[in-house]
Scaffold this motif. Structure first.
Motif, PDB file in Angstrom:
ATOM      1  N   TYR A   1      -2.428  -3.412  -4.522  1.00  6.64           N
ATOM      2  CA  TYR A   1      -3.013  -2.157  -4.073  1.00  6.64           C
ATOM      3  C   TYR A   1      -2.995  -1.108  -5.187  1.00  6.64           C
ATOM      4  O   TYR A   1      -2.203  -1.180  -6.127  1.00  6.64           O
ATOM      5  CB  TYR A   1      -2.264  -1.630  -2.849  1.00  6.64           C
TER       6      TYR A   1
ATOM      7  N   ARG B   1     -10.930   5.408  -0.614  1.00  2.29           N
ATOM      8  CA  ARG B   1     -10.823   4.731   0.678  1.00  2.29           C
ATOM      9  C   ARG B   1     -12.184   4.641   1.366  1.00  2.29           C
ATOM     10  O   ARG B   1     -12.940   5.602   1.436  1.00  2.29           O
ATOM     11  CB  ARG B   1      -9.840   5.474   1.581  1.00  2.29           C
TER      12      ARG B   1
ATOM     13  N   ARG C   1      -7.694  -2.368  -2.638  1.00  3.39           N
ATOM     14  CA  ARG C   1      -7.114  -3.438  -3.447  1.00  3.39           C
ATOM     15  C   ARG C   1      -7.897  -3.574  -4.755  1.00  3.39           C
ATOM     16  O   ARG C   1      -9.123  -3.459  -4.761  1.00  3.39           O
ATOM     17  CB  ARG C   1      -7.135  -4.764  -2.688  1.00  3.39           C
TER      18      ARG C   1
ATOM     19  N   ASP D   1     -11.829  -2.348  -3.723  1.00  3.12           N
ATOM     20  CA  ASP D   1     -12.557  -2.627  -2.484  1.00  3.12           C
ATOM     21  C   ASP D   1     -12.232  -1.568  -1.431  1.00  3.12           C
ATOM     22  O   ASP D   1     -11.503  -0.604  -1.690  1.00  3.12           O
ATOM     23  CB  ASP D   1     -12.243  -4.040  -1.986  1.00  3.12           C
ATOM     24  N   LYS D   2     -12.749  -1.755  -0.216  1.00  7.00           N
ATOM     25  CA  LYS D   2     -12.588  -0.756   0.842  1.00  7.00           C
ATOM     26  C   LYS D   2     -11.139  -0.643   1.305  1.00  7.00           C
ATOM     27  O   LYS D   2     -10.735   0.405   1.814  1.00  7.00           O
ATOM     28  CB  LYS D   2     -13.480  -1.115   2.031  1.00  7.00           C
ATOM     29  N   GLU D   3     -10.358  -1.699   1.135  1.00  5.16           N
ATOM     30  CA  GLU D   3      -8.942  -1.679   1.543  1.00  5.16           C
ATOM     31  C   GLU D   3      -8.019  -1.232   0.411  1.00  5.16           C
ATOM     32  O   GLU D   3      -6.813  -1.465   0.478  1.00  5.16           O
ATOM     33  CB  GLU D   3      -8.521  -3.068   2.045  1.00  5.16           C
TER      34      GLU D   3
ATOM     35  N   SER E   1      -8.499 -11.765  -2.246  1.00  5.24           N
ATOM     36  CA  SER E   1      -7.975 -10.674  -1.413  1.00  5.24           C
ATOM     37  C   SER E   1      -6.537 -10.931  -0.988  1.00  5.24           C
ATOM     38  O   SER E   1      -5.761  -9.992  -0.793  1.00  5.24           O
ATOM     39  CB  SER E   1      -8.862 -10.491  -0.182  1.00  5.24           C
TER      40      SER E   1
ATOM     41  N   PRO F   1       0.824  -1.215   0.000  1.00  9.06           N
ATOM     42  CA  PRO F   1       0.000   0.000   0.000  1.00  9.06           C
ATOM     43  C   PRO F   1       0.848   1.250   0.000  1.00  9.06           C
ATOM     44  O   PRO F   1       1.992   1.272   0.468  1.00  9.06           O
ATOM     45  CB  PRO F   1      -0.827  -0.134   1.293  1.00  9.06           C
TER      46      PRO F   1
END
Length: 345
Positions: free
Chosen positions: A191, A212, A315, A311-313, A186, A121
């Motif tokens: 990232y 984010r 990725r 996605d929320k992370e 996942s 990240p």
């Protein structure tokens, strides 16, 4: 008529006379192609060789390679076989000229389903003052690693033609591959890289901050033509998740050419006027080089539109390109629902 007598020195006169005499003798004799050697007839000396020398000659005669058979002069020699060039190495020319046509380089695309993005990240650096920025700039100028990176970038720009993407689009079409029908795991997903810019609302931010915390459909455009491709994905996405607070669309407009960037800045009022106000906060414009984003996200042609499901992370779990077909739109909606488990059906 007055004729002036020229006196020639004695030495030069003698040389000239000898030259003329030798020329007369040479042209008076008949021409023979090769002088013949004659041996005196009264030579009575017989050449005798010892037995050892005769034995050595017989051995050397046996060791000599056999001479090829005589070739009839009337029969023509067989022509050597011409090496056939493969189709990808043949050169095409413009009409009757000797100017070769431009040939696009082969596409370097990713395999559908492979993980794209950066392995780790993005960590935002701490804000710097003007003095610290100037010191960092000076360190980059003196750094050999930074110089090699800038040199590689310049060589890439020189070898990349302005019309290469146009020829590639003409020869291979406006779709690199069909989007995968499954999410990237996942544990294997990479990232999203960092790209900073300014939104239509006038706020300086980063694409990471916009994506984010929500499942995001990120679209990447380099020109007006690619907006037709990304809109074919945006329309079914917004129709399916219009009432969802966990899904959003983020548009990233990139302009790498500084001359076109000036034109785009002058056209910002037109762009704001034709874009709904609720989308201004999620419409990011970036000016400058994005070679790192191209390599990590598999962007092979700047004339094609690209979409990524984040996605929320942060990725990258899914991606597509070109005009969306029915199966791709259905897969995109179905996979987005998996990333939003609390979505009310």
């Amino acid at each position: 008529m007055f004729v002036r007598k020229v006196s020639i020195p004695f030495a030069a006169r003698s040389v000239l006379q000898r030259t003329l005499h030798s020329n007369r003798v040479l042209y008076s004799q008949p021409y023979t192609s090769k002088p013949t050697e004659t041996k005196p007839a009264d030579s009575k000396v017989a050449e005798t060789k010892p037995a050892e020398s005769k034995l050595a000659e017989s051995k050397s005669a046996d060791s000599k390679p056999a001479q090829p058979a005589s070739v009839d002069p009337k029969t023509p020699f067989p022509e050597p076989k011409k090496s056939q060039e493969p189709d990808d190495e043949k050169i095409e020319y413009f009409g009757n000229t000797r100017f070769p046509k431009f040939r696009a380089k082969p596409r370097r695309t990713i395999t559908p389903g492979d993980a794209i993005g950066q392995a780790t990240p993005t960590v935002k650096p701490a804000p710097q003052t003007l003095k610290e920025q100037a010191q960092q700039k000076w360190r980059d100028i003196l750094s050999p690693e930074k110089n090699l990176e800038s040199r590689a970038r310049i060589i890439h720009d020189i070898g990349h033609s302005y019309f290469q993407d146009i020829v590639d689009l003409r020869d291979n079409g406006d779709k690199l591959f069909e989007a995968p029908k499954q999410l990237i795991r996942s544990s294997k997903a990479h990232y999203l890289p960092s790209v900073s810019g300014k939104t239509l609302a006038g706020q300086k931010t980063d694409v990471i901050d916009l994506c984010r915390g929500k499942t995001t459909l990120l679209t990447v455009n380099f020109n007006k033509f690619s907006e037709l491709h990304t809109n074919s994905f945006i329309d079914p996405f917004e129709a399916a998740f219009a009432d969802s607070e966990d899904a959003q669309v983020v548009r990233l407009n990139i302009e790498e050419n500084w001359a076109k960037a000036m034109v785009l800045q002058m056209c910002l009022p037109y762009l704001r006027r034709h874009t709904p106000k609720d989308r201004h906060a999620n419409y990011l414009i970036h000016y400058g080089d994005v070679e790192g984003l191209r390599k990590s996200m598999g962007i092979a042609n700047s004339l094609i539109g690209y979409v990524f499901l984040i996605d929320k992370e942060l990725r990258v779990r899914w991606y597509g390109n070109g005009l969306a077909v029915m199966s791709e739109a259905q897969s995109m909606v179905m996979l987005t629902q998996r990333l939003i488990p609390n979505k009310k059906k």
